[in-house]
Design an enzyme around this catalytic site. Structure first.
Site, short mmCIF file in Angstrom:
data_model
loop_
_atom_site.label_atom_id
_atom_site.label_comp_id
_atom_site.label_asym_id
_atom_site.label_seq_id
_atom_site.Cartn_x
_atom_site.Cartn_y
_atom_site.Cartn_z
N TYR A 20 0.81 -1.22 0.00
CA TYR A 20 0.00 0.00 0.00
C TYR A 20 0.84 1.27 0.00
CZ TYR A 20 -3.72 -3.21 1.42
OH TYR A 20 -4.62 -4.24 1.48
N HIS B 67 -4.42 6.18 -1.28
CA HIS B 67 -5.00 6.13 0.06
C HIS B 67 -3.94 6.33 1.15
CE1 HIS B 67 -8.88 5.77 1.72
NE2 HIS B 67 -8.90 4.49 2.05
N TYR C 233 -4.96 -0.13 10.00
CA TYR C 233 -5.60 -0.04 8.68
C TYR C 233 -6.59 1.12 8.71
CZ TYR C 233 -3.21 -4.21 7.17
OH TYR C 233 -2.24 -5.10 6.84
#
Length: 198
Positions: free
Chosen positions: A14, A19, A64
């Protein structure tokens, strides 16, 4: 003491996704001050810097995105921080063009799950934030918008554009900490100081 939290998802897969703009902003601020954000505290990685003589805790939740509020509320409690005066949250904003930022004193989390989690955990939406534009550029805008876009590594051109926003975010953070949220809003929400036109 001031708490600056960047939102994102842990894990190498990620790291350079839209994001994770909040994580990237915290990393950029830490690097500028020769700091490391690696101490585990309240389900977050943290580090310390000084801005204008004030101690600033930089944090990246390890919960998260959708559970960001768990770490943020734990840090706020442990540090005895006032969310209105001592907290600034940095996160991605799909509805802003990539390369732009918006400083807000408070507001609705809209569709951002990390911001929603923080509002729920703190019991209020009255906390300052810097929204970092990650809205897709180019002709494939409609195709690329949404969850898949947010969790897909960015193209080199988009990363280069985002770098400018991360630099402005670092300046905005310094302004909030040293001169207040109102000054930062006046300075960084003007179009000429805010990257690509909306």
């Amino acid at each position: 003491m001031f708490l600056v939290v960047g939102l994102g998802n842990p894990g190498i897969e990620y790291q350079f996704t839209p994001h994770n703009a909040g994580f990237l902003a915290v990393d950029a601020i830490a690097a500028e001050h020769n700091a490391v954000v690696s101490n585990r505290r309240c389900q977050a990685l943290t580090g310390k810097i000084q801005l204008g003589g004030r101690e600033v805790i930089l944090a990246k939740p390890e919960t998260y995105m959708n559970l960001s509020g768990v770490a943020v509320s734990a840090l706020v409690r442990e540090l005895n921080a006032d969310p209105v005066r001592d907290l600034l949250v940095l996160y991605d904003e799909l509805d802003l063009p990539i390369g732009s930022i918006r400083v807000r004193e408070r507001g609705s989390p809209a569709s951002h799950n990390g911001a929603r989690s923080i509002c729920s955990a703190l019991g209020t939406a009255d906390w300052p934030r810097v929204r970092i534009g990650v809205g897709p550029s180019g002709e494939d805008d409609l195709f690329r918008k949404g969850k898949n876009y947010l969790l897909t590594p960015m193209r080199k051109a988009d990363l280069a554009t985002l770098d400018g926003a991360l630099e402005r975010t670092a300046r905005a953070v310094e302004t909030v900490v040293t001169r207040g949220i109102g000054v930062a809003m006046n300075e960084f929400n003007r179009r000429e100081n805010n990257g690509p036109a909306a």
